[in-house]
Design a protein around this motif. Structure first.
Motif, PDB file in Angstrom:
ATOM      1  N   THR A   1     -13.267   2.082  -1.278  1.00  0.00           N
ATOM      2  CA  THR A   1     -13.479   0.639  -1.445  1.00  0.00           C
ATOM      3  C   THR A   1     -13.862   0.056  -0.093  1.00  0.00           C
ATOM      4  OG1 THR A   1     -11.816   0.541  -3.209  1.00  0.00           O
ATOM      5  CG2 THR A   1     -12.381  -1.536  -2.153  1.00  0.00           C
TER       6      THR A   1
ATOM      7  N   ALA B   1     -12.843  -5.605   0.317  1.00  0.00           N
ATOM      8  CA  ALA B   1     -12.428  -5.677  -1.092  1.00  0.00           C
ATOM      9  C   ALA B   1     -11.125  -4.930  -1.363  1.00  0.00           C
ATOM     10  CB  ALA B   1     -13.540  -5.120  -1.969  1.00  0.00           C
TER      11      ALA B   1
ATOM     12  N   ASN C   1      -2.413   9.922   3.298  1.00  0.00           N
ATOM     13  CA  ASN C   1      -3.317   8.856   2.852  1.00  0.00           C
ATOM     14  C   ASN C   1      -2.600   8.023   1.777  1.00  0.00           C
ATOM     15  OD1 ASN C   1      -5.390   7.214   2.076  1.00  0.00           O
ATOM     16  ND2 ASN C   1      -6.864   8.857   1.673  1.00  0.00           N
TER      17      ASN C   1
HETATM   18  C1  COA Z   1      -7.823   4.400  -0.912  1.00  0.00           C
HETATM   19  C2  COA Z   1      -8.703   3.199  -1.189  1.00  0.00           C
HETATM   20  C3  COA Z   1      -9.907   3.645  -2.017  1.00  0.00           C
HETATM   21  C4  COA Z   1      -7.894   2.170  -1.993  1.00  0.00           C
HETATM   22  O1  COA Z   1      -8.783   1.139  -2.408  1.00  0.00           O
HETATM   23  P1  COA Z   1      -8.261  -0.271  -2.971  1.00  0.00           P
HETATM   24  O2  COA Z   1      -9.375  -0.867  -3.756  1.00  0.00           O
HETATM   25  O3  COA Z   1      -7.688  -1.056  -1.875  1.00  0.00           O
HETATM   26  O4  COA Z   1      -7.110   0.211  -3.949  1.00  0.00           O
HETATM   27  P2  COA Z   1      -6.286  -0.688  -4.983  1.00  0.00           P
HETATM   28  O5  COA Z   1      -6.315  -2.114  -4.556  1.00  0.00           O
HETATM   29  O6  COA Z   1      -6.811  -0.347  -6.350  1.00  0.00           O
HETATM   30  O7  COA Z   1      -4.814  -0.083  -4.830  1.00  0.00           O
HETATM   31  C5  COA Z   1      -4.339   0.141  -3.557  1.00  0.00           C
HETATM   32  C6  COA Z   1      -2.843   0.365  -3.620  1.00  0.00           C
HETATM   33  O8  COA Z   1      -2.497   1.043  -2.431  1.00  0.00           O
HETATM   34  C7  COA Z   1      -1.605   0.246  -1.706  1.00  0.00           C
HETATM   35  N1  COA Z   1      -1.871   0.462  -0.294  1.00  0.00           N
HETATM   36  C8  COA Z   1      -2.921   0.048   0.431  1.00  0.00           C
HETATM   37  N2  COA Z   1      -2.787   0.458   1.702  1.00  0.00           N
HETATM   38  C9  COA Z   1      -1.614   1.126   1.749  1.00  0.00           C
HETATM   39  C10 COA Z   1      -0.893   1.790   2.777  1.00  0.00           C
HETATM   40  N3  COA Z   1      -1.379   1.855   4.016  1.00  0.00           N
HETATM   41  N4  COA Z   1       0.291   2.377   2.472  1.00  0.00           N
HETATM   42  C11 COA Z   1       0.771   2.344   1.213  1.00  0.00           C
HETATM   43  N5  COA Z   1       0.132   1.741   0.183  1.00  0.00           N
HETATM   44  C12 COA Z   1      -1.029   1.134   0.470  1.00  0.00           C
HETATM   45  C13 COA Z   1      -1.865  -1.164  -2.139  1.00  0.00           C
HETATM   46  O9  COA Z   1      -0.763  -1.983  -1.834  1.00  0.00           O
HETATM   47  C14 COA Z   1      -2.083  -0.951  -3.623  1.00  0.00           C
HETATM   48  O10 COA Z   1      -0.864  -0.731  -4.309  1.00  0.00           O
HETATM   49  P3  COA Z   1      -0.046  -1.951  -4.986  1.00  0.00           P
HETATM   50  O11 COA Z   1      -0.987  -2.599  -5.938  1.00  0.00           O
HETATM   51  O12 COA Z   1       1.113  -1.272  -5.618  1.00  0.00           O
HETATM   52  O13 COA Z   1       0.321  -2.904  -3.897  1.00  0.00           O
HETATM   53  C15 COA Z   1      -9.191   2.500   0.113  1.00  0.00           C
HETATM   54  O14 COA Z   1      -8.095   2.281   0.950  1.00  0.00           O
HETATM   55  C16 COA Z   1     -10.239   3.319   0.850  1.00  0.00           C
HETATM   56  O15 COA Z   1     -11.433   3.154   0.634  1.00  0.00           O
HETATM   57  N6  COA Z   1      -9.789   4.242   1.753  1.00  0.00           N
HETATM   58  C17 COA Z   1     -10.724   5.103   2.474  1.00  0.00           C
HETATM   59  C18 COA Z   1     -11.334   6.174   1.579  1.00  0.00           C
HETATM   60  C19 COA Z   1     -10.272   7.057   0.908  1.00  0.00           C
HETATM   61  O16 COA Z   1      -9.187   7.289   1.422  1.00  0.00           O
HETATM   62  N7  COA Z   1     -10.627   7.565  -0.294  1.00  0.00           N
HETATM   63  C20 COA Z   1      -9.754   8.428  -1.065  1.00  0.00           C
HETATM   64  C21 COA Z   1      -9.875   9.848  -0.612  1.00  0.00           C
HETATM   65  S1  COA Z   1      -8.741  10.909  -1.522  1.00  0.00           S
END
Ligand code: COA
Length: 172
Positions: free
Chosen positions: A91, A95, A129
């Motif tokens: 993401t 966003a 992660n």
């Molecule tokens: C992982 C990723 C895709 C999440 O995207 P996102 O759109 O923010 O995800 P969502 O909003 O659907 O859900 C995120 C959840 O993770 C939680 N979260 C976010 N950062 C966090 C952290 N550092 N520690 C713990 N939880 C975390 C959020 O609070 C949410 O959970 P909740 O609704 O219970 O509060 C995004 O952080 C990203 O692009 N990361 C880099 C790429 C990556 O890691 N891809 C996956 C490879 S396996």
């Protein structure tokens, strides 16, 4: 919140690359995309879509703005059993934390079930992660096993440990 998956086109290259940050590079891509590499990736996805084979990737649009990327790739077998199809997601930073990844993963699983792509969708994630582990939990995946990757390395060059989370595509 309106979330849609759509094929990426050449006009999305800039927005796609602008949405890549250090987290995306660290956990997913390994290196920042360039205009050329992203255009090639999008062209490859378009060919795969026409053939109906190989890695299938989509842009994730939030209210008509490109906000992320998801794909599935039946060719990935590291840490996976037959029938388990790897998915990845990212993401864009602006966003995050709004449920975009969870919604996009659900839409991707719907497509996989529709196209009979394997028995299970699989998320392979580094235990550190935390955001991605949370996405797996919230998207209805179950922790199946922990494996030592044969391909993914940590920043220090050692082979990564990956958690494998699965979702039964018969139940999406
Ligand atoms: C992982 C990723 C895709 C999440 O995207 P996102 O759109 O923010 O995800 P969502 O909003 O659907 O859900 C995120 C959840 O993770 C939680 N979260 C976010 N950062 C966090 C952290 N550092 N520690 C713990 N939880 C975390 C959020 O609070 C949410 O959970 P909740 O609704 O219970 O509060 C995004 O952080 C990203 O692009 N990361 C880099 C790429 C990556 O890691 N891809 C996956 C490879 S396996």
């Amino acid at each position: 919140m309106r979330i849609e998956l759509r094929p990426l086109t050449e006009s999305d290259v800039q927005a796609h690359n602008d949405g890549e940050d250090a987290e995306t590079v660290r956990w997913l891509t390994g290196a920042p995309g360039t205009p050329d590499s992203t255009a090639r990736h999008i062209a490859m996805l378009a060919e795969n879509a026409v053939r109906g084979q190989g890695q299938q990737g989509f842009g994730v649009w939030l209210e008509d703005r490109l906000a992320g990327y998801v794909d599935y790739n039946p060719a990935v077998d590291d840490g996976l059993e037959p029938g388990e199809v790897n998915i990845t997601y990212a993401t864009h930073p602006w966003a995050r934390g709004r449920g975009v990844a969870v919604a996009a993963v659900q839409l991707l699983c719907d497509r996989m079930a529709e196209h009979a792509e394997g028995s299970h969708a699989a998320i392979r994630v580094d235990p550190e992660n935390h955001a991605s582990v949370r996405v797996a939990e919230k998207a209805g995946f179950t922790l199946a096993r922990e494996v030592e990757s044969t391909t993914d390395v940590r920043p220090d060059g050692t082979l990564a440990t990956l958690l494998v989370w699965l979702r039964d595509l018969a139940e999406v």
